[in-house]
Design a protein around this motif. Sequence first.
Motif, PDB file in Angstrom:
ATOM      1  N   THR A  22       0.790  -1.018  -0.358  1.00 40.28           N
ATOM      2  CA  THR A  22      -0.377   0.286   0.034  1.00 40.28           C
ATOM      3  C   THR A  22       0.919   1.698   0.216  1.00 40.28           C
ATOM      4  O   THR A  22       0.209   2.474  -0.551  1.00 40.28           O
ATOM      5  N   GLN A  23       1.862   1.112   1.120  1.00 39.01           N
ATOM      6  CA  GLN A  23       2.982   2.197   0.635  1.00 39.01           C
ATOM      7  C   GLN A  23       3.633   2.663  -0.353  1.00 39.01           C
ATOM      8  O   GLN A  23       3.945   3.393  -0.987  1.00 39.01           O
ATOM      9  N   ASN A  31       0.711   2.592 -11.201  1.00 40.45           N
ATOM     10  CA  ASN A  31       1.333   1.399 -11.305  1.00 40.45           C
ATOM     11  C   ASN A  31       0.410   0.399 -10.898  1.00 40.45           C
ATOM     12  O   ASN A  31      -0.104  -0.083  -9.897  1.00 40.45           O
ATOM     13  N   VAL A  32       0.226  -0.501 -12.172  1.00 39.27           N
ATOM     14  CA  VAL A  32      -1.348  -1.198 -12.628  1.00 39.27           C
ATOM     15  C   VAL A  32      -0.624  -2.394 -12.492  1.00 39.27           C
ATOM     16  O   VAL A  32      -1.512  -3.534 -11.639  1.00 39.27           O
ATOM     17  N   ASP A  33       0.991  -2.484 -12.310  1.00 41.51           N
ATOM     18  CA  ASP A  33       1.676  -4.074 -11.272  1.00 41.51           C
ATOM     19  C   ASP A  33       1.443  -3.864  -9.977  1.00 41.51           C
ATOM     20  O   ASP A  33       0.975  -5.059  -9.890  1.00 41.51           O
ATOM     21  N   LEU A  34       1.397  -2.908  -9.587  1.00 42.20           N
ATOM     22  CA  LEU A  34       0.955  -3.193  -8.469  1.00 42.20           C
ATOM     23  C   LEU A  34      -0.353  -3.246  -7.644  1.00 42.20           C
ATOM     24  O   LEU A  34      -0.788  -3.705  -6.710  1.00 42.20           O
ATOM     25  N   LEU A  35      -0.867  -2.116  -8.337  1.00 43.76           N
ATOM     26  CA  LEU A  35      -2.896  -2.301  -8.108  1.00 43.76           C
ATOM     27  C   LEU A  35      -3.164  -3.843  -7.865  1.00 43.76           C
ATOM     28  O   LEU A  35      -3.592  -4.080  -7.438  1.00 43.76           O
ATOM     29  N   GLN A  53     -12.284  -2.198  -6.210  1.00 46.75           N
ATOM     30  CA  GLN A  53     -11.870  -0.148  -6.176  1.00 46.75           C
ATOM     31  C   GLN A  53     -11.404  -0.751  -6.921  1.00 46.75           C
ATOM     32  O   GLN A  53      -9.828   0.136  -7.603  1.00 46.75           O
ATOM     33  N   LEU A  54      -9.248  -0.952  -6.282  1.00 48.33           N
ATOM     34  CA  LEU A  54      -8.054  -1.325  -6.921  1.00 48.33           C
ATOM     35  C   LEU A  54      -8.409  -2.131  -8.565  1.00 48.33           C
ATOM     36  O   LEU A  54      -8.019  -1.697  -9.388  1.00 48.33           O
ATOM     37  N   LEU A  55      -8.890  -2.788  -9.006  1.00 46.90           N
ATOM     38  CA  LEU A  55      -9.080  -3.238 -10.057  1.00 46.90           C
ATOM     39  C   LEU A  55      -9.616  -2.873 -10.956  1.00 46.90           C
ATOM     40  O   LEU A  55      -9.346  -2.826 -12.027  1.00 46.90           O
ATOM     41  N   GLN A  56     -10.742  -1.457 -10.139  1.00 41.22           N
ATOM     42  CA  GLN A  56     -11.577  -0.970 -11.492  1.00 41.22           C
ATOM     43  C   GLN A  56     -10.218  -0.108 -11.773  1.00 41.22           C
ATOM     44  O   GLN A  56     -10.488   0.685 -13.100  1.00 41.22           O
ATOM     45  N   ARG A  57      -9.653   0.861 -10.808  1.00 39.04           N
ATOM     46  CA  ARG A  57      -8.552   1.901 -10.943  1.00 39.04           C
ATOM     47  C   ARG A  57      -7.727   1.205 -12.379  1.00 39.04           C
ATOM     48  O   ARG A  57      -7.388   1.402 -13.312  1.00 39.04           O
TER      49      ARG A  57
END
Length: 211
Positions: A22-23, A31-35, A53-57
């Motif tokens: 998260t940090q 950064n899509v890979d981190l999401l 929510q993260l995957l929607q982003r």
Amino acid sequence: MNQEVQDLFAQGQRETAIVKLTQLLNADPNNVDLLVQLATMLIQVTDLTQARQLLQRAAVLAPDRADITYNRAIIAHQLQQNDQAIALLTTILHSEYAREASYMLAVIYFEQADLPRATVFALTAVEDKNAGFTENLLLAQIFAKQQLWTQALPYAQQALKLEPDNPDIAFTAGAVLLNTQQLEAGTQLLQQAAKVAPKKYGDAVKLILAE
């Protein structure tokens, strides 16, 4: 993917891994890979709302990535939104996630007792070169549900070879062997399943062996 964080998560330090990731994501929010990595971890700890929510982003940033679509489908399935899961999985059947998508479609249709569709997708999944225990187990279970014991046999045997101590395949393979006239081997496997997972299989095994 951040390998250090992934290793922490795999070692059981899940909360630490999620905080660290998260940090990192706060410092690099697009950064899509981190999401995707964080969403996958959150799915495993059943924080489905945050994962979605993260995957929607991520989907807005990289709409063509099959791993994003696949994980969105996993969440939909866990939330029992199977129509949405099926729609998502169907879009990636010809992607690098074809095996995973076919397997999940087979799972969903099996749960819905749509055995013809479940069979088709399970066969597709098991024919993939990277297919392993889960794909063979599922197809064996689907054939067994239809009492197609001869068809179930090679997949049950392959799954048993891959994970001989697993109670799910011990139970399934035991039933298959009993119904293909391999009585001693079938009985031994059923007894193994009952011993390893008595709450799950104990009563069922007693009924089968009492017949």
